[in-house]
Design an enzyme around this catalytic site. Structure first.
Site, PDB file in Angstrom:
ATOM      1  N   GLU A 114       0.836  -1.218   0.000  1.00  0.00           N
ATOM      2  CA  GLU A 114       0.000   0.000   0.000  1.00  0.00           C
ATOM      3  C   GLU A 114       0.869   1.267   0.000  1.00  0.00           C
ATOM      4  O   GLU A 114       0.512   2.261  -0.617  1.00  0.00           O
ATOM      5  CB  GLU A 114      -0.960  -0.015   1.200  1.00  0.00           C
ATOM      6  CG  GLU A 114      -2.087  -1.041   0.999  1.00  0.00           C
ATOM      7  CD  GLU A 114      -3.024  -1.141   2.189  1.00  0.00           C
ATOM      8  OE1 GLU A 114      -2.510  -1.378   3.300  1.00  0.00           O
ATOM      9  OE2 GLU A 114      -4.240  -0.976   2.013  1.00  0.00           O
ATOM     10  N   GLU A 134      -4.071  -9.570   3.559  1.00  0.00           N
ATOM     11  CA  GLU A 134      -4.902  -9.264   4.734  1.00  0.00           C
ATOM     12  C   GLU A 134      -6.071 -10.212   4.917  1.00  0.00           C
ATOM     13  O   GLU A 134      -6.481 -10.523   6.028  1.00  0.00           O
ATOM     14  CB  GLU A 134      -5.434  -7.819   4.649  1.00  0.00           C
ATOM     15  CG  GLU A 134      -4.419  -6.748   4.956  1.00  0.00           C
ATOM     16  CD  GLU A 134      -3.527  -6.364   3.783  1.00  0.00           C
ATOM     17  OE1 GLU A 134      -3.524  -7.071   2.747  1.00  0.00           O
ATOM     18  OE2 GLU A 134      -2.810  -5.356   3.917  1.00  0.00           O
TER      19      GLU A 134
END
Ligand code: NAD
Length: 709
Positions: A114, A134
Site C-alpha cells: 500500500e 490481509e
C-alpha cells in the site's frame, strides 16, 4: 525490531551531477520492516524533511532489509494504538509536490504494498513478489489498497489479489510498475538512473488517486462471475465478500468516498469473530515451533538420507515429502511385489501432478531418482533417519524396531508413524530409546500439512529439535505432543464418531448431522468422513480397545453392525450411506435408520427429535473437553497447539481459529454448562461421556479462557 523512528527509518541525500539532490529514505525495521509506529513516524519525519529541502528534487523510499516491507505490525492490533495511522503517511506521500519513487528491493506485502501504491512511481525486479494477504487475517487492506490497486492493475487483477491474498510476481502484474529490471543486482543502479531521468525531464507527479476506472471495464457481471467462481473455496468466510465490496466501491465511487467505504468495511471485518480467530491462528502456527524441550544451544543432527519402512498408503506419501525436498529416500518392504506396487503408486501420483501442470516430466524423473527401493535391512545402515509406517500392530512394530536397532548407525533417529500405539513401548524394543520419536503424518501424507511430533519418555532434546526443524524442510507444520492413545488429534476425534453414532440411535438422520457439521465449516460431517476413511478402520481400533468402551453397550454399535454386514463405506459402495457405482455422493439409506431403530429398542433408548444446536454441541463440546484434559495432562503444551492440529489435520475452519479458540470465543461457561446439562440429561450414557474436565470447570468458574493459560 527498531526502538525509535531514527533507527527504523534512515534519511540520506545523494547529489546528482547538476547539484540537485535525491532524498533516499530507507526503512530498516528488522526482521521484516513491519510498519510499526516507529516506521510510520520515521517516514513522516523523513518525507517532511525532504519536502522542506529545496535542493531535493525527488524522493526514493526503499529498504535496507531483504523485504521492502511485510506490512502492518500485527502485534499492534491488540494494543489498538494506530497513531499515526498508515493512511496519514500515505496521504503525505500521495499529495507530495515532489515525485516519490518506491524502489522495491524485496517483497512488499499488505501495508508495504500500500505504501508503494501511494507513491508516484514504482520500480522493482522481475521475480520480486508482492501481495495483499490481509484476507488471511480475516480483514482487508485498509490503507487504500482496495482503491489504489484496481486503479493501477485493473479491476480483475486487483480483485483476485485482494480476495485470495496470494502473492504475485512483479513480472506477472501489469500496470503497477513503471520499471521492472531483470536482475535484483541491477535494481539500485537502474532505479537511480530512472530517478535522475525523472528529475531531468521534470516528469509529472503521477497520483494513483487521480486515475479513474472505466466502469465499462468492470461491469456488474464481472463481480457476479467472480463471486460464483470463488463461492466454494471461500465458503463460510466473512472477509472475502467485504474485499469484493471494497473493490466495487473503487469502481462506483470517487476516490475519497471509496476510501471511506473501504474504512467502513475494514472496521466490519476487524470487529468480526473471524478476524479474531484468524489472527489467533496466525500466531498459533508460529507459536507451535516454540517449545520448551530444547533451546538454542541444543545441537541438531544432520539429516541427509532417510529410510522408510512400509511402502503402503502412508509410507509412499511420506517418501514423496522427502523426495520433494531433494532428500534421498530408501524405501523398504519385505516383499518385492509390495515394493513395486508402492513405487508405482508414487510414480502415478507424480505423473498426475505433471498432467495438471504442477511438475515437469524432468522433475518427476528427478524425484523418482531420489527414491530407492529395497527388501534388505542392510541398505539402511547409513541413513540418518528411519520412519516406520508398517501395519498398526505392536508385534510388527517391535520386530521392525529390533531390526533397526541392529542395523542403523549410532545417532540415527528411529521414528514411528503409529497413530495409536504406545511410543514408549515401541522404543523399548531398542537399546536406544533416546533416539526414538513419533512422526505422526496425516493422510494423504504428501498433501496434509500437519505433523504431530510425538516425544517419548526418553526422546532426547536433540532428537526432538532435529525432527521439529526437519518438518519445516519438508513443508510441514509440526506440533510437539506427548504419548497417549491417539495423541492429540485422534484422541479428541474419538468423541466425534461416538456422539454421531449415539445420536443416530436416539433418532437422528445421518444426513441431517452431516449438514449441520458441514455448515459449521468442517469439510464434511462425521458419517461422510467415516465412510470415506473406511468404517473398518474405526472398527479395528475399537476391537483393540474393548476394555475402555465395553461399559457402554451403545458405543458405536451401529458402526460395528454395519461393518459386520460388509458396509465398510465408500470403497464397498455402502456404509452409513449408499454410493452409486463410481460416485462419491452419499445417498441416505432407510435400512440404516431401521437398524438404528431396532438397536435403540434393544438397548432401551427412546428416539426423539434432536435440534441442530444439540447436534453441534454434542459433536464439538466433548471434543473441546478432551482438549482440556489433554492440556491438564501436558500432552499438548498450549491450547493454540491443539488449534493448529485441528485446522491442519482435520480441516477445522480456520475462520473459527480451531476448537479451543472456538470455545474461548463462545465462552468456556457455555461449554461447561452444556457438558453438565448433557451429563445430567443423558442418563447413564451422559455419566460416562459428559463429565466436564476439571480444567474446563476451573476456567469457566474463573471467567477465563484456554488462551489465558
Ligand atoms: P498400509 O497397510 O497401507 O501399509 C503398510 C505397509 O507396510 C504395507 O505395504 C506392508 O506390506 C508393509 N509392511 C508390513 N509389515 C512390514 C514389515 N515388517 N516390514 C516392512 N514392511 C512391512 O498401512 P498405512 O495406512 O500406510 O499405515 C501404516 C502406519 O501408519 C500405521 O502405523 C498406521 O497406524 C499409521 N497411520 C495411518 C494413517 C492412515 O490414515 N492410513 C494415518 C496416520 C498414521
Amino acid at each position: 525490531m527498531a526502538q525509535n523512528s531514527m533507527e527504523a527509518v534512515v534519511y540520506e541525500k545523494q547529489e546528482q551531477v547538476n547539484g540537485n539532490h535525491l532524498a533516499l529514505i530507507w526503512m530498516q525495521n528488522p526482521p521484516v520492516n513491519a510498519l510499526s509506529k516507529a516506521v510510520r513516524v520515521g517516514l513522516i519525519n523523513a518525507i517532511t524533511q525532504a519536502l522542506a529541502d529545496e535542493s531535493v528534487k525527488a524522493i526514493v523510499i526503499s529498504s535496507k532489509l531483504s523485504l521492502f516491507s511485510g506490512g502492518a505490525d500485527i502485534s499492534e492490533f491488540a494494543s489498538g494504538d494506530y497513531e499515526p495511522p498508515l493512511p496519514t503517511v500515505l496521504d503525505l506521500i500521495e499529495n507530495a509536490n515532489k515525485p516519490i519513487i518506491a524502489v522495491l528491493s524485496g517483497p512488499a506485502f499488505g501495508g508495504g504494498l500500500e505504501v508503494a501504491l501511494a507513491c508516484h512511481y514504482r520500480v522493482t525486479f522481475a521475480a520480486n513478489k508482492v501481495g495483499l494477504p490481509e484476507v488471511n487475517l480475516g480483514i482487508l487492506p485498509g490503507a487504500g489498497g482496495t482503491q489504489r490497486l484496481p486503479r493501477l492493475a485493473g479491476v480483475a487483477q486487483a480483485l483476485d489479489m485482494i480476495v485470495t491474498g496470494k502473492p504475485v510476481a512483479a513480472k506477472k502484474l501489469t500496470g503497477v510498475f513503471d520499471l521492472i529490471v531483470a536482475e535484483p543486482a541491477q535494481l539500485l543502479n537502474e532505479a537511480m538512473a530512472f530517478c535522475h531521468k525523472l528529475v531531468e525531464q521534470g516528469a509529472a507527479i503521477k497520483r494513483t488517486c487521480d486515475i479513474t476506472i472505466d466502469s465499462a471495464s468492470a461491469p456488474a457481471e464481472l463481480f457476479k462471475q467472480y463471486r460464483q467462481g470463488i463461492a466454494k473455496q471461500m465458503r463460510g468466510f466473512f472477509a472475502p465478500e467485504r474485499c469484493i465490496q471494497a473493490v466495487e466501491a473503487a469502481v462506483s465511487l470517487p476516490f475519497v468516498q471509496g476510501l471511506q467505504r473501504e474504512g467502513e468495511l475494514f472496521q466490519e471485518c476487524m470487529q468480526s469473530k473471524q478476524a479474531r480467530a484468524q489472527q489467533h491462528f496466525f500466531f498459533a502456527e508460529r507459536a507451535a515451533s516454540h517449545v520448551k524441550d530444547y533451546d538454542k544451544t541444543t545441537p541438531v543432527r544432520d539429516i541427509q538420507k532417510v529410510g522408510i519402512i512400509g511402502a503402503g498408503t502412508m509410507g509412499g506419501g511420506i517418501a514423496m515429502n522427502f523426495a520433494n525436498a531433494g532428500i534421498p529416500v530408501t524405501l523398504l518392504e519385505l516383499k518385492q511385489e509390495a515394493l513395486d506396487k508402492g513405487l508405482a503408486l508414487i510414480r502415478r501420483n507424480y505423473e498426475s501432478s505433471a498432467k495438471k501442470g504442477k511438475l515437469t516430466s524432468a522433475e518427476v524423473e528427478e524425484r523418482m531418482a531420489l527414491l530407492q527401493g529395497t527388501t534388505a535391512y542392510a541398505d539402511l545402515a547409513d541413513v540418518d533417519l528411519v520412519i516406520e509406517a508398517v501395519f498398526e500392530k505392536m508385534a510388527v512394530k517391535h520386530e521392525v524396531f529390533k531390526a533397526l536397532d541392529k542395523i542403523c548407525k549410532p545417532g540415527a533417529i528411529l521414528a514411528s508413524n503409529t497413530s495409536t500405539l504406545d511410543l514408549n513401548e515401541i522404543a523399548a524394543a531398542t537399546k536406544r530409546p533416546q533416539d526414538v520419536i513419533g512422526m505422526h503424518f496425516f493422510s494423504p501424507a504428501n498433501v496434509m500439512k500437519l505433523l504431530e511430533v510425538v516425544k517419548g519418555e526418553h526422546s532426547s532434546p536433540e532428537v526432538i529439535k532435529t525432527v521439529m526443524q526437519l518438518a519445516k524442510k519438508i513443508n510441514k507444520v509440526a506440533v510437539l505432543v506427548g504419548v497417549c492413545f491417539g495423541f492429540v488429534g485422534n484422541r479428541m476425534i474419538e468423541s466425534y464418531g461416538r456422539e454421531a453414532n449415539r445420536m443416530m440411535l436416539e433418532g437422528l438422520k445421518p444426513e441431517k448431522l452431516d449438514q449441520v457439521i458441514y455448515d459449521f465449516g468442517m469439510p464434511m460431517g462425521p458419517f461422510t468422513m467415516g465412510d470415506m476413511a473406511g468404517q473398518d478402520i474405526g472398527y479395528f481400533v475399537r476391537q483393540s480397545r474393548q476394555e475402555f468402551i465395553q461399559h457402554d453397550p451403545s458405543y458405536c454399535i451401529l458402526a460395528d453392525k454395519l461393518v459386520e454386514q460388509g458396509r465398510v463405506g465408500l470403497k464397498a459402495g455402502k456404509g452409513v450411506y449408499l454410493y452409486a457405482e463410481g460416485s462419491r455422493t452419499p445417498i441416505p439409506d432407510p435400512k440404516v435408520l431401521e437398524l438404528a431403530k431396532q438397536e435403540a429398542q434393544r438397548l432401551g433408548i427412546s428416539q426423539r427429535h434432536i435440534s441442530d444446536q444439540e447436534m453441534l454441541e454434542r459433536i464439538m463440546f466433548p471434543l473441546i473437553n478432551e482438549g482440556a484434559l489433554i492440556l491438564e495432562e501436558g500432552i499438548a503444551a498450549k491450547s493454540s497447539d491443539i488449534d493448529v492440529i485441528y485446522v491442519y489435520g482435520y480441516g477445522f475452519p480456520v475462520y473459527r481459529g480451531g476448537p479451543m479458540q472456538y470455545a474461548d470465543e463462545i465462552g468456556l461457561k457455555v461449554v461447561y454448562y452444556a457438558m453438565c446439562k448433557y451429563r445430567d440429561e443423558l442418563g447413564e450414557y451422559g455419566g460416562h461421556w459428559f463429565q466436564p474436565a476439571p480444567l474446563l470447570k476451573k476456567l469457566a468458574e474463573q471467567g477465563k479462557r484456554f488462551a489465558d493459560l
